[in-house]
Scaffold this motif. Sequence first.
Motif, PDB file in Angstrom:
ATOM      1  N   LEU A 133       0.840  -1.197   0.000  1.00  0.00           N
ATOM      2  CA  LEU A 133       0.000   0.000   0.000  1.00  0.00           C
ATOM      3  C   LEU A 133       0.877   1.251   0.000  1.00  0.00           C
ATOM      4  CD1 LEU A 133      -2.724   1.427   0.208  1.00  0.00           C
ATOM      5  CD2 LEU A 133      -2.656   1.046   2.689  1.00  0.00           C
ATOM      6  N   LEU A 134       0.756   2.079  -1.047  1.00  0.00           N
ATOM      7  CA  LEU A 134       1.571   3.290  -1.219  1.00  0.00           C
ATOM      8  C   LEU A 134       3.068   2.954  -1.210  1.00  0.00           C
ATOM      9  CD1 LEU A 134      -0.369   5.910   0.966  1.00  0.00           C
ATOM     10  CD2 LEU A 134      -0.717   5.281  -1.430  1.00  0.00           C
ATOM     11  N   GLU A 135       3.407   1.849  -1.855  1.00  0.00           N
ATOM     12  CA  GLU A 135       4.803   1.403  -1.860  1.00  0.00           C
ATOM     13  C   GLU A 135       5.718   2.401  -2.562  1.00  0.00           C
ATOM     14  OE1 GLU A 135       7.592  -2.441  -3.076  1.00  0.00           O
ATOM     15  OE2 GLU A 135       5.410  -2.551  -3.284  1.00  0.00           O
ATOM     16  N   ALA A 136       5.265   2.979  -3.680  1.00  0.00           N
ATOM     17  CA  ALA A 136       6.113   3.930  -4.406  1.00  0.00           C
ATOM     18  C   ALA A 136       6.478   5.117  -3.525  1.00  0.00           C
ATOM     19  CB  ALA A 136       5.410   4.398  -5.674  1.00  0.00           C
ATOM     20  N   GLN A 137       5.512   5.602  -2.757  1.00  0.00           N
ATOM     21  CA  GLN A 137       5.776   6.727  -1.852  1.00  0.00           C
ATOM     22  C   GLN A 137       6.732   6.318  -0.740  1.00  0.00           C
ATOM     23  OE1 GLN A 137       2.904   5.746  -3.158  1.00  0.00           O
ATOM     24  NE2 GLN A 137       1.431   7.422  -3.343  1.00  0.00           N
ATOM     25  N   ALA A 138       6.571   5.096  -0.254  1.00  0.00           N
ATOM     26  CA  ALA A 138       7.459   4.612   0.808  1.00  0.00           C
ATOM     27  C   ALA A 138       8.886   4.452   0.302  1.00  0.00           C
ATOM     28  CB  ALA A 138       6.932   3.286   1.361  1.00  0.00           C
ATOM     29  N   ARG A 139       9.035   3.974  -0.916  1.00  0.00           N
ATOM     30  CA  ARG A 139      10.375   3.827  -1.490  1.00  0.00           C
ATOM     31  C   ARG A 139      11.025   5.192  -1.723  1.00  0.00           C
ATOM     32  NH1 ARG A 139      12.185  -1.066  -3.025  1.00  0.00           N
ATOM     33  NH2 ARG A 139      13.817  -0.004  -4.210  1.00  0.00           N
ATOM     34  N   GLN A 140      10.229   6.146  -2.180  1.00  0.00           N
ATOM     35  CA  GLN A 140      10.763   7.487  -2.382  1.00  0.00           C
ATOM     36  C   GLN A 140      11.234   8.087  -1.065  1.00  0.00           C
ATOM     37  OE1 GLN A 140      11.648   9.372  -4.737  1.00  0.00           O
ATOM     38  NE2 GLN A 140      11.578  11.466  -3.959  1.00  0.00           N
ATOM     39  N   LEU A 141      10.481   7.884  -0.013  1.00  0.00           N
ATOM     40  CA  LEU A 141      10.834   8.423   1.298  1.00  0.00           C
ATOM     41  C   LEU A 141      12.176   7.882   1.770  1.00  0.00           C
ATOM     42  CD1 LEU A 141       9.865  10.052   3.855  1.00  0.00           C
ATOM     43  CD2 LEU A 141       8.972   7.865   4.692  1.00  0.00           C
ATOM     44  N   ASN A 142      12.402   6.597   1.584  1.00  0.00           N
ATOM     45  CA  ASN A 142      13.624   5.943   2.077  1.00  0.00           C
ATOM     46  C   ASN A 142      14.572   5.573   0.945  1.00  0.00           C
ATOM     47  OD1 ASN A 142      13.617   5.741   4.993  1.00  0.00           O
ATOM     48  ND2 ASN A 142      11.749   4.527   4.769  1.00  0.00           N
ATOM     49  N   ARG A 143      14.635   6.430  -0.086  1.00  0.00           N
ATOM     50  CA  ARG A 143      15.462   6.115  -1.240  1.00  0.00           C
ATOM     51  C   ARG A 143      16.935   5.949  -0.874  1.00  0.00           C
ATOM     52  NH1 ARG A 143      13.337  11.151  -1.303  1.00  0.00           N
ATOM     53  NH2 ARG A 143      14.632  12.998  -1.695  1.00  0.00           N
ATOM     54  N   GLY A 144      17.392   6.672   0.144  1.00  0.00           N
ATOM     55  CA  GLY A 144      18.786   6.543   0.550  1.00  0.00           C
ATOM     56  C   GLY A 144      19.068   5.210   1.209  1.00  0.00           C
ATOM     57  N   PHE A 145      18.241   4.838   2.165  1.00  0.00           N
ATOM     58  CA  PHE A 145      18.397   3.551   2.851  1.00  0.00           C
ATOM     59  C   PHE A 145      18.307   2.404   1.858  1.00  0.00           C
ATOM     60  CE2 PHE A 145      16.118  -0.085   4.750  1.00  0.00           C
ATOM     61  CZ  PHE A 145      17.048  -0.484   5.697  1.00  0.00           C
ATOM     62  N   LEU A 146      17.339   2.474   0.946  1.00  0.00           N
ATOM     63  CA  LEU A 146      17.157   1.403  -0.030  1.00  0.00           C
ATOM     64  C   LEU A 146      18.325   1.331  -1.004  1.00  0.00           C
ATOM     65  CD1 LEU A 146      13.353   1.898  -0.721  1.00  0.00           C
ATOM     66  CD2 LEU A 146      14.419   0.094   0.646  1.00  0.00           C
ATOM     67  N   SER A 147      18.873   2.497  -1.379  1.00  0.00           N
ATOM     68  CA  SER A 147      20.036   2.503  -2.255  1.00  0.00           C
ATOM     69  C   SER A 147      21.216   1.801  -1.589  1.00  0.00           C
ATOM     70  CB  SER A 147      20.420   3.948  -2.604  1.00  0.00           C
ATOM     71  OG  SER A 147      21.598   3.992  -3.380  1.00  0.00           O
ATOM     72  N   ARG A 148      21.441   2.102  -0.332  1.00  0.00           N
ATOM     73  CA  ARG A 148      22.573   1.492   0.373  1.00  0.00           C
ATOM     74  C   ARG A 148      22.389  -0.022   0.518  1.00  0.00           C
ATOM     75  NH1 ARG A 148      23.479   0.364   5.747  1.00  0.00           N
ATOM     76  NH2 ARG A 148      21.791   1.662   6.526  1.00  0.00           N
ATOM     77  N   VAL A 149      21.183  -0.448   0.837  1.00  0.00           N
ATOM     78  CA  VAL A 149      20.942  -1.875   1.063  1.00  0.00           C
ATOM     79  C   VAL A 149      20.911  -2.650  -0.254  1.00  0.00           C
ATOM     80  CG1 VAL A 149      19.254  -3.559   1.905  1.00  0.00           C
ATOM     81  CG2 VAL A 149      19.750  -1.510   3.245  1.00  0.00           C
ATOM     82  N   GLU A 150      20.266  -2.079  -1.262  1.00  0.00           N
ATOM     83  CA  GLU A 150      20.055  -2.814  -2.513  1.00  0.00           C
ATOM     84  C   GLU A 150      21.202  -2.639  -3.518  1.00  0.00           C
ATOM     85  OE1 GLU A 150      15.143  -2.615  -2.455  1.00  0.00           O
ATOM     86  OE2 GLU A 150      16.271  -1.246  -3.740  1.00  0.00           O
ATOM     87  N   ARG A 151      21.872  -1.473  -3.495  1.00  0.00           N
ATOM     88  CA  ARG A 151      22.934  -1.218  -4.482  1.00  0.00           C
ATOM     89  C   ARG A 151      24.325  -1.152  -3.867  1.00  0.00           C
ATOM     90  NH1 ARG A 151      21.207   3.903  -8.042  1.00  0.00           N
ATOM     91  NH2 ARG A 151      21.268   4.912  -5.994  1.00  0.00           N
ATOM     92  N   GLY A 152      24.392  -1.121  -2.546  1.00  0.00           N
ATOM     93  CA  GLY A 152      25.691  -1.061  -1.892  1.00  0.00           C
ATOM     94  C   GLY A 152      26.339   0.298  -1.924  1.00  0.00           C
TER      95      GLY A 152
END
Length: 369
Positions: A133-152
């Motif tokens: 639910l509202l995943e795109a907005q959640a990913r945008q909010l934590n784009r930094g954390f997700l970048s570090r975890v998913e892309r290193g």
Amino acid sequence: MTTPAFTAIDHAMMARALRLAERGAYTTRPNPMVGCVVAHGDDVVGEGFHVRRGGPHAEVVALAAAGDRARGATAYVTLEPCAHTGSTPPCVDALLAAGVSRVVAAMRDPFPQVDGRGFERLAAAGVDVASGLLEAQARQLNRGFLSRVERGRPWVRVKLAMSLDGRTAAADGDSKWISGEASRADVHRWRARAGAILTASGTVLADDPALTVRFDDDTLFVPPLRVVLDAGLATTHRGRVREGDAPTLYLHAPDARPPRDLDIARRAVAVQDGRLDLHAVMATLGELQINEVHVEAGASLCGGLLKAGLVDEIVLYVAPVLLGEEARPLFDGLDLHTMGERIGLETLETRQVGADLRLILRPRASGTA
């Protein structure tokens, strides 16, 4: 996990949880921003957000506010509840102990120690679990954390200010001030949400920046790490970049000689073609748990990052002034000669900030105009 069939109330509650999560933008790192709302239908009985590392997570704050009213309620959380013990106990345990009957998450947490385990434990205990639910907005909010975890590597944001004729400094190198006072105040909000503010030795020598966060009010923030790319450690004895409470880190070439009379935080990174390898720089910052890097530097570093495909976002302030053809450009070293070689940018937002225009841009995927 059930197939999502979200209602208008579900959407409203998750939007509320996302707004709560964003309140931790200046303090949560390196943890993600997370918000939680506990409700019976449209009756909110508890809510909260994660403030800082080591403190209670959003679910725990919201459940404490709800008390006994959490039993049988739905917990709306912007990220999958953790199922492991880190600096705090698992949020899954708190949700189960509180007796919630349903958990709706915006997205799965890709952090290896979570990554679906929270959902699995909740579902195994009989809790109705839904995600997305509202995943795109959640990913945008934590784009930094997700970048570090998913892309290193961290999410890289380049801040630039330019004249209407696309120049960042006068011909004599003076860049103070192209943008107006309102834009300069706005920059501090971008700095505050970053884990690191990155510059290069040339900017230290030319502009002597402090690279600190300064607010006129009592806004709570954690000072970002100041990072200076200085291959030969030539600027360690000068500059305001080492003053104040914010920490400073120098990234240098492996053969650089550190100053004997100065205690500095430093790390060696690989060199490529006579310059610090920018991919290695970002990998190093990722290892240091930096989620977002905010770049304030000259045309050489900004151009190098763009050419290397390391720029995720550009925050550009356009001032209503002209500096002339001899003034400094936005980016150096791109080596573009034809329209077919142009770099496409997607405009995400346009906003007036004082007398200036602020654009938020992202480089388009290679091959798109």
